[in-house]
Design an enzyme around this catalytic site. Structure first.
Site, short mmCIF file in Angstrom:
data_model
loop_
_atom_site.label_atom_id
_atom_site.label_comp_id
_atom_site.label_asym_id
_atom_site.label_seq_id
_atom_site.Cartn_x
_atom_site.Cartn_y
_atom_site.Cartn_z
N GLY A 1 0.83 -1.20 0.00
CA GLY A 1 0.00 0.00 0.00
C GLY A 1 0.86 1.24 0.00
CD GLN B 1 3.31 5.86 2.50
OE1 GLN B 1 2.33 5.34 1.99
NE2 GLN B 1 4.30 5.15 3.01
CB CYS C 1 5.00 2.31 7.15
SG CYS C 1 4.57 3.79 6.22
CG LEU C 2 6.64 0.94 1.15
CD1 LEU C 2 5.97 1.20 -0.18
CD2 LEU C 2 7.89 0.08 0.96
CG HIS D 1 -0.89 1.62 7.17
ND1 HIS D 1 0.03 1.13 8.06
CD2 HIS D 1 -0.18 2.38 6.28
CE1 HIS D 1 1.24 1.58 7.73
NE2 HIS D 1 1.13 2.35 6.65
CD GLU D 2 -1.24 2.65 2.64
OE1 GLU D 2 -0.74 3.78 2.58
OE2 GLU D 2 -0.56 1.63 2.92
CG HIS E 1 0.30 7.14 5.21
ND1 HIS E 1 1.41 7.56 5.90
CD2 HIS E 1 0.48 5.81 5.01
CE1 HIS E 1 2.23 6.52 6.09
NE2 HIS E 1 1.68 5.44 5.56
C1 QAP Z 1 0.95 -0.80 4.95
O1 QAP Z 1 3.11 -1.23 4.11
C2 QAP Z 1 0.62 -2.05 5.72
O2 QAP Z 1 9.85 -1.82 6.47
C3 QAP Z 1 1.78 -1.01 3.70
O3 QAP Z 1 11.80 -2.48 4.76
C4 QAP Z 1 1.61 -2.88 6.23
O4 QAP Z 1 3.74 -1.92 2.09
C5 QAP Z 1 -0.67 -2.37 5.96
C6 QAP Z 1 7.83 -2.36 3.48
C7 QAP Z 1 1.28 -4.04 6.93
C8 QAP Z 1 -1.00 -3.52 6.65
C9 QAP Z 1 -0.03 -4.35 7.14
C10 QAP Z 1 8.19 -2.06 4.77
C11 QAP Z 1 8.85 -2.70 2.58
C12 QAP Z 1 6.45 -2.30 3.00
C13 QAP Z 1 9.50 -2.11 5.18
C14 QAP Z 1 4.05 -1.69 3.23
C15 QAP Z 1 10.52 -2.46 4.29
C16 QAP Z 1 10.17 -2.74 2.98
C17 QAP Z 1 5.42 -1.83 3.75
CO CO Z 2 2.46 3.52 5.49
#
Ligand code: QAP
Ligand code: CO
Length: 167
Positions: free
Chosen positions: A46, A51, A91-92, A133-134, A137
Site C-alpha cells: 500500500g 508518502q 510502512c514504506l 493504514h493508508e 497517511h
Molecule cells: C501498509 O506497508 C501495511 O519496512 C503497507 O523495509 C503494512 O507496504 C498495511 C515495506 C502491513 C497492513 C499491514 C516495509 C517494505 C512495506 C519495510 C508496506 C521495508 C520494505 C510496507
Molecule cells: Co504507510
C-alpha cells in the site's frame, strides 16, 4: 511511468492533511500509475500520495500474492467500522520497523475509482488494515503514532542512526 521518492519518518511533510481530489484528470491518472509502480518496485502492499509528497486524497493498494489486483482509491472514506483486530504493520516510510497496531476488524469504504465512479468496498483482515493504514497517511498519521511514546522515541533514534550510516 516513473518511480517516486518516498518520504521517510519523521519527515514533517508526513503530518500534512491531504486535500480531496477535485478532478480525475490525466495528472491524477499519471500520479496513480507512478504510485503503483513505486509500490510494486519497493515492494509494498500500500502507498498513500502523502508518502510521495503529494497532498491529495489518493491511495494504491495490492495485497495479492500475484501482484495483479491493484486497487486505486480516490477520496476514500470509512463509512462503517466494526470490531477490533491487531496486526503487525510496517510502512514504506518507516523501513525496517514493524509493530502491532489495533484497528477495526471490518470496514466499509466509499471512494471514487479512476473513472470517477462511486464505489463501495466491504472488507476485513489484511485489506481492512491496509485501507485504515493508508487513510491514516492522508490524515497526516503514520502507524508509529499508534505506539507508545517510548517506542516512538526508539524508532526515531534508530531511523536517525540508519540515515547517518546510509548518508
Ligand atoms: C501498509 O506497508 C501495511 O519496512 C503497507 O523495509 C503494512 O507496504 C498495511 C515495506 C502491513 C497492513 C499491514 C516495509 C517494505 C512495506 C519495510 C508496506 C521495508 C520494505 C510496507
Ligand atoms: Co504507510
Amino acid at each position: 511511468m516513473a518511480l517516486l521518492p518516498i518520504l521517510r519518518y519523521p519527515d514533517p511533510r508526513l503530518t500534512k492533511i491531504a486535500a480531496p481530489v477535485e478532478n480525475i484528470d490525466d495528472d491524477i491518472r499519471r500520479l496513480a500509475a507512478d504510485m503503483a509502480e513505486t509500490m510494486y518496485e519497493a515492494p509494498g502492499i500500500g502507498l498513500a500520495a502523502t508518502q510521495v509528497n503529494v497532498h491529495k486524497r489518493l491511495i494504491v493498494i495490492d495485497i495479492s500474492e500475484t501482484r495483479d489486483e491493484l486497487l486505486t482509491l480516490i477520496n476514500p472514506t470509512i463509512v462503517v467500522a466494526d470490531g477490533h483486530q491487531v496486526y503487525e504493520e510496517g510502512c514504506l516510510s518507516v523501513p525496517g520497523i514493524y509493530d502491532k497496531v489495533e484497528r477495526a476488524a471490518t470496514v466499509t469504504v466509499r471512494y471514487l475509482d479512476l473513472d470517477g465512479q462511486e464505489c463501495s468496498l466491504d472488507t476485513d483482515g489484511l485489506l481492512a488494515v491496509c485501507v485504515q493504514h493508508e487513510i491514516d497517511h492522508l490524515n497526516g498519521k503514520v502507524f508509529v503514532d499508534h505506539l507508545s511514546r517510548l517506542k516512538q522515541e526508539r524508532i526515531r533514534s534508530k531511523l536517525a542512526k540508519q540515515a547517518r550510516i546510509t548518508a
